[in-house]
Design an enzyme around this catalytic site. Structure first.
Site, PDB file in Angstrom:
ATOM      1  N   ALA A  98       0.852  -1.196   0.000  1.00 49.94           N
ATOM      2  CA  ALA A  98       0.000   0.000   0.000  1.00 49.94           C
ATOM      3  C   ALA A  98       0.878   1.233   0.000  1.00 49.94           C
ATOM      4  CB  ALA A  98      -0.900   0.012   1.237  1.00 49.94           C
ATOM      5  N   GLU A  99       0.293   2.354  -0.386  1.00 44.62           N
ATOM      6  CA  GLU A  99       0.842   3.657  -0.024  1.00 44.62           C
ATOM      7  C   GLU A  99       0.295   3.901   1.370  1.00 44.62           C
ATOM      8  OE1 GLU A  99       2.945   5.773  -1.362  1.00 44.62           O
ATOM      9  OE2 GLU A  99       3.284   4.630  -3.192  1.00 44.62           O
ATOM     10  N   THR A 113      -6.340  -0.954   8.170  1.00 44.12           N
ATOM     11  CA  THR A 113      -6.005  -0.035   9.251  1.00 44.12           C
ATOM     12  C   THR A 113      -7.251   0.369  10.045  1.00 44.12           C
ATOM     13  OG1 THR A 113      -5.273   2.244   9.623  1.00 44.12           O
ATOM     14  CG2 THR A 113      -6.156   1.781   7.472  1.00 44.12           C
ATOM     15  N   ASP A 114      -7.027   0.786  11.287  1.00 42.94           N
ATOM     16  CA  ASP A 114      -8.147   1.287  12.094  1.00 42.94           C
ATOM     17  C   ASP A 114      -8.648   2.646  11.594  1.00 42.94           C
ATOM     18  OD1 ASP A 114      -5.954   2.814  12.913  1.00 42.94           O
ATOM     19  OD2 ASP A 114      -6.194   2.409  15.058  1.00 42.94           O
ATOM     20  N   GLU A 115      -7.840   3.306  10.733  1.00 39.68           N
ATOM     21  CA  GLU A 115      -8.235   4.643  10.263  1.00 39.68           C
ATOM     22  C   GLU A 115      -9.479   4.619   9.387  1.00 39.68           C
ATOM     23  OE1 GLU A 115      -5.254   7.149   8.680  1.00 39.68           O
ATOM     24  OE2 GLU A 115      -3.757   6.491  10.113  1.00 39.68           O
ATOM     25  N   TYR A 157      -5.539   8.838   2.270  1.00 38.80           N
ATOM     26  CA  TYR A 157      -5.006   7.505   2.609  1.00 38.80           C
ATOM     27  C   TYR A 157      -6.107   6.612   3.176  1.00 38.80           C
ATOM     28  CZ  TYR A 157      -3.025   3.890   5.632  1.00 38.80           C
ATOM     29  OH  TYR A 157      -2.777   2.692   6.272  1.00 38.80           O
ATOM     30  N   LYS A 161      -7.914   3.086   1.784  1.00 43.35           N
ATOM     31  CA  LYS A 161      -7.886   1.808   2.524  1.00 43.35           C
ATOM     32  C   LYS A 161      -9.322   1.331   2.781  1.00 43.35           C
ATOM     33  CE  LYS A 161      -4.870  -0.285   3.859  1.00 43.35           C
ATOM     34  NZ  LYS A 161      -4.006  -1.334   3.219  1.00 43.35           N
TER      35      LYS A 161
HETATM   36  P1  NAD Z   1       5.189   0.851   4.103  1.00 41.04           P
HETATM   37  O1  NAD Z   1       4.902   2.112   3.364  1.00 41.04           O
HETATM   38  O2  NAD Z   1       6.346   0.805   5.039  1.00 41.04           O
HETATM   39  O3  NAD Z   1       5.405  -0.335   3.045  1.00 41.04           O
HETATM   40  C1  NAD Z   1       4.589  -0.516   1.921  1.00 41.04           C
HETATM   41  C2  NAD Z   1       5.272  -1.526   0.990  1.00 41.04           C
HETATM   42  O4  NAD Z   1       4.413  -1.739  -0.145  1.00 41.04           O
HETATM   43  C3  NAD Z   1       6.620  -1.043   0.448  1.00 41.04           C
HETATM   44  O5  NAD Z   1       7.555  -2.095   0.479  1.00 41.04           O
HETATM   45  C4  NAD Z   1       6.295  -0.661  -0.993  1.00 41.04           C
HETATM   46  O6  NAD Z   1       7.414  -0.784  -1.890  1.00 41.04           O
HETATM   47  C5  NAD Z   1       5.190  -1.642  -1.331  1.00 41.04           C
HETATM   48  N1  NAD Z   1       4.312  -1.163  -2.420  1.00 41.04           N
HETATM   49  C6  NAD Z   1       3.724   0.062  -2.518  1.00 41.04           C
HETATM   50  N2  NAD Z   1       3.021   0.149  -3.659  1.00 41.04           N
HETATM   51  C7  NAD Z   1       3.151  -1.058  -4.292  1.00 41.04           C
HETATM   52  C8  NAD Z   1       2.643  -1.587  -5.503  1.00 41.04           C
HETATM   53  N3  NAD Z   1       1.861  -0.860  -6.316  1.00 41.04           N
HETATM   54  N4  NAD Z   1       2.954  -2.867  -5.826  1.00 41.04           N
HETATM   55  C9  NAD Z   1       3.763  -3.609  -5.008  1.00 41.04           C
HETATM   56  N5  NAD Z   1       4.285  -3.152  -3.866  1.00 41.04           N
HETATM   57  C10 NAD Z   1       3.977  -1.889  -3.507  1.00 41.04           C
HETATM   58  O7  NAD Z   1       3.832   0.470   4.815  1.00 41.04           O
HETATM   59  P2  NAD Z   1       3.575  -0.233   6.233  1.00 41.04           P
HETATM   60  O8  NAD Z   1       3.523   0.797   7.282  1.00 41.04           O
HETATM   61  O9  NAD Z   1       4.470  -1.390   6.352  1.00 41.04           O
HETATM   62  O10 NAD Z   1       2.059  -0.738   6.009  1.00 41.04           O
HETATM   63  C11 NAD Z   1       1.810  -2.015   5.426  1.00 41.04           C
HETATM   64  C12 NAD Z   1       0.319  -2.267   5.397  1.00 41.04           C
HETATM   65  O11 NAD Z   1      -0.202  -2.215   6.727  1.00 41.04           O
HETATM   66  C13 NAD Z   1      -0.480  -1.224   4.619  1.00 41.04           C
HETATM   67  O12 NAD Z   1      -1.519  -1.901   3.939  1.00 41.04           O
HETATM   68  C14 NAD Z   1      -1.030  -0.289   5.678  1.00 41.04           C
HETATM   69  O13 NAD Z   1      -2.229   0.300   5.249  1.00 41.04           O
HETATM   70  C15 NAD Z   1      -1.266  -1.280   6.799  1.00 41.04           C
HETATM   71  N6  NAD Z   1      -1.237  -0.718   8.173  1.00 41.04           N
HETATM   72  C16 NAD Z   1      -0.171   0.039   8.573  1.00 41.04           C
HETATM   73  C17 NAD Z   1      -0.126   0.472   9.898  1.00 41.04           C
HETATM   74  C18 NAD Z   1       1.048   1.280  10.424  1.00 41.04           C
HETATM   75  O14 NAD Z   1       1.032   1.683  11.580  1.00 41.04           O
HETATM   76  N7  NAD Z   1       2.086   1.520   9.643  1.00 41.04           N
HETATM   77  C19 NAD Z   1      -1.168   0.150  10.784  1.00 41.04           C
HETATM   78  C20 NAD Z   1      -2.245  -0.615  10.312  1.00 41.04           C
HETATM   79  C21 NAD Z   1      -2.251  -1.056   8.998  1.00 41.04           C
HETATM   80  O1  DAU Z   2      -3.665   3.858  12.714  1.00 38.98           O
HETATM   81  C1  DAU Z   2      -2.964   3.116  11.764  1.00 38.98           C
HETATM   82  C2  DAU Z   2      -2.209   4.045  10.847  1.00 38.98           C
HETATM   83  O2  DAU Z   2      -1.116   4.563  11.594  1.00 38.98           O
HETATM   84  C3  DAU Z   2      -1.716   3.366   9.584  1.00 38.98           C
HETATM   85  O3  DAU Z   2      -2.820   2.974   8.815  1.00 38.98           O
HETATM   86  C4  DAU Z   2      -0.807   4.286   8.758  1.00 38.98           C
HETATM   87  O4  DAU Z   2      -0.273   3.578   7.655  1.00 38.98           O
HETATM   88  C5  DAU Z   2       0.307   4.768   9.652  1.00 38.98           C
HETATM   89  O5  DAU Z   2       1.123   5.689   8.941  1.00 38.98           O
HETATM   90  C6  DAU Z   2      -0.259   5.429  10.901  1.00 38.98           C
HETATM   91  O6  DAU Z   2      -0.959   6.644  10.569  1.00 38.98           O
HETATM   92  P1  DAU Z   2      -0.796   7.984  11.455  1.00 38.98           P
HETATM   93  O7  DAU Z   2      -1.132   9.138  10.600  1.00 38.98           O
HETATM   94  O8  DAU Z   2      -1.468   7.821  12.760  1.00 38.98           O
HETATM   95  O9  DAU Z   2       0.801   7.874  11.726  1.00 38.98           O
HETATM   96  P2  DAU Z   2       1.988   8.953  11.712  1.00 38.98           P
HETATM   97  O10 DAU Z   2       3.207   8.204  12.142  1.00 38.98           O
HETATM   98  O11 DAU Z   2       2.064   9.710  10.451  1.00 38.98           O
HETATM   99  O12 DAU Z   2       1.555   9.960  12.868  1.00 38.98           O
HETATM  100  C7  DAU Z   2       1.241   9.519  14.173  1.00 38.98           C
HETATM  101  C8  DAU Z   2       0.747  10.710  14.970  1.00 38.98           C
HETATM  102  O13 DAU Z   2       1.839  11.624  15.185  1.00 38.98           O
HETATM  103  C9  DAU Z   2      -0.311  11.539  14.255  1.00 38.98           C
HETATM  104  O14 DAU Z   2      -1.220  12.048  15.232  1.00 38.98           O
HETATM  105  C10 DAU Z   2       0.471  12.696  13.613  1.00 38.98           C
HETATM  106  C11 DAU Z   2       1.573  12.912  14.619  1.00 38.98           C
HETATM  107  N1  DAU Z   2       2.883  13.422  14.088  1.00 38.98           N
HETATM  108  C12 DAU Z   2       3.413  12.773  13.007  1.00 38.98           C
HETATM  109  C13 DAU Z   2       4.656  13.146  12.543  1.00 38.98           C
HETATM  110  C14 DAU Z   2       5.279  12.470  11.336  1.00 38.98           C
HETATM  111  C15 DAU Z   2       3.566  14.429  14.770  1.00 38.98           C
HETATM  112  O15 DAU Z   2       3.071  14.992  15.771  1.00 38.98           O
HETATM  113  N2  DAU Z   2       4.801  14.779  14.306  1.00 38.98           N
HETATM  114  C16 DAU Z   2       5.374  14.197  13.220  1.00 38.98           C
HETATM  115  O16 DAU Z   2       6.511  14.573  12.856  1.00 38.98           O
END
Ligand code: NAD
Ligand code: DAU
Length: 331
Positions: free
Chosen positions: A79-80, A120-122, A147, A151
């Site tokens: 995902a993005e 995601t919970d979002e 985003y 999702k």
């Molecule tokens: P990330 O951005 O670190 O990694 C995403 C990966 O997907 C990368 O390796 C990227 O190269 C690949 N990718 C992107 N577009 C692609 C495409 N078109 N084809 C093939 N590969 C592609 O993301 P993450 O934080 O590891 O999140 C992974 C999954 O978990 C996502 O679906 C996100 O929505 C979900 N998620 C993330 C969080 C969080 O806190 N980060 C929480 C809940 C759910």
């Molecule tokens: O809830 C799950 C989601 O959590 C995932 O689906 C997303 O992929 C993941 O990126 C994350 O989303 P958030 O927007 O919550 O995460 P982020 O790390 O960008 O920010 C976390 C919190 O911190 C949010 O309230 C914004 C704040 N923030 C973020 C950055 C980058 C700051 O205060 N300062 C910062 O520099």
């Protein structure tokens, strides 16, 4: 078991791949990843001889068909994933998160394979700061950002393909992950690496927004539990009761890195910034018997800080580009 892991070179996907290789050493693992700015083969370096890697886009129907046909099971992490990027440039989110998931669904339908969709919970929007409620699988969808709306769209596509075409799929919606290999654009790694670079952490708005933190290894154990015990057609919420506001997280990072508790900057707020996320994971715990291992956030954060201190060569190449992007939007 032959498993295809999309997005397995990203943060959560690579942690899951490590977890799987360790806990299911007899499984045949293929990672499928486009290697966008967020994908990094270094994340898989230690296990590269135990997995296969396919460098491709999930939006490419022929390649995704070919790979899904060869496997028994698909876990779809690709995902993005960053909200701030989605506000600057929504199209890659629409393309990968919606069209990419559609391509996977069509392939899974065609070859009758099992799918687990990572979300995601979002998708549920946000809760009020003073509201004791948490998200449950029955909470209505109400996403706020480009985003989260893409999702949510992907989840609805999966639900429709389950109901209309009887595909064998499950969905999970997890809260905010932290741990090793997380890109420095995200909150916790950004603040740790700002301090390591001799600069102050950056807090959006007033720092009162709440996130429900879970260690990425606990996300991995929950996904494996769902793959092995989950009921087809069901949605599971993954969370570890880790609610903290952003100011509390920064203060804890500062304490663990021996800095004064007011060593941070307030920067402009994220437009449309969700106030609070909180997960009720009782369905996963009671029906599938899952429980998190990292129940002490301070301990998990200490390990994460240790990882970033010891892996400067991993994050340094990403850092300057990320901060240039943030400085252009005043954050
Ligand atoms: P990330 O951005 O670190 O990694 C995403 C990966 O997907 C990368 O390796 C990227 O190269 C690949 N990718 C992107 N577009 C692609 C495409 N078109 N084809 C093939 N590969 C592609 O993301 P993450 O934080 O590891 O999140 C992974 C999954 O978990 C996502 O679906 C996100 O929505 C979900 N998620 C993330 C969080 C969080 O806190 N980060 C929480 C809940 C759910
Ligand atoms: O809830 C799950 C989601 O959590 C995932 O689906 C997303 O992929 C993941 O990126 C994350 O989303 P958030 O927007 O919550 O995460 P982020 O790390 O960008 O920010 C976390 C919190 O911190 C949010 O309230 C914004 C704040 N923030 C973020 C950055 C980058 C700051 O205060 N300062 C910062 O520099």
């Amino acid at each position: 078991m032959k498993i295809l892991i999309t997005g397995g070179a990203g943060f959560i996907g690579s942690n899951f791949t490590h977890y799987l290789v360790k806990h299911r050493p007899d499984w045949d693992v293929t990672v499928y990843d486009k290697l966008t700015y967020a994908g990094n083969l270094k994340n898989l370096e230690l296990i590269k001889d135990q997995i296969k890697f396919v460098h491709a886009d999930i939006c490419d129907q022929n390649t995704i068909d070919e790979q899904i046909a060869k496997n028994d099971l698909v876990v779809h992490f690709a995902a993005e994933s960053h909200n701030d990027n989605s506000l600057l440039s929504p199209w890659p989110f629409v393309e990968t998160n919606i069209i990419g998931t559609y391509r996977i669904l069509e392939a899974v339908k065609k070859y009758n394979k099992r799918l687990h969709h990572i979300s995601t919970d979002e998708v549920y929007g946000d809760l009020k700061l003073d509201d004791p409620a948490k998200f449950t699988p029955d909470t209505p969808y109400n996403p706020s950002s480009p985003y989260s709306s893409t999702k949510a769209s992907s989840d609805l596509l999966v639900r429709a393909w389950i109901r209309s075409f009887k595909i064998q799929a499950t969905i999970s919606n997890c809260s905010n992950n932290y741990g090793p290999f997380q890109h420095v654009e995200k909150f916790i790694p950004r603040q740790i690496t700002e301090i390591l670079e001799g600069r102050k952490p950056k807090l959006y708005g007033n720092g009162q927004n709440i996130r429900d933190w879970i260690h990425t290894e606990d996300h991995s154990s929950a996904v494996l539990k769902i793959l092995e015990k989950g009921v087809i057609g069901e949605t599971y919420l993954i969370g570890a009761d880790g609610e903290k506001n952003n100011k509390q997280v920064i203060e804890l990072i500062l304490k663990l890195m021996n800095k004064d508790s007011d060593y941070y900057e307030l920067v402009s707020d994220r437009p449309g910034h969700d106030l609070r996320y909180a997960i009720d994971s009782s369905k996963l715990r009671e029906e599938l018997g899952w429980k998190p291992k990292y129940t002490n956030f301070e301990e998990g954060l200490k390990n994460t800080i240790y990882w970033y201190k010891n892996n400067r060569d991993w994050w340094q190449p990403l850092k300057d580009k990320t901060e240039i992007k943030y400085s252009k939007i005043g954050r």
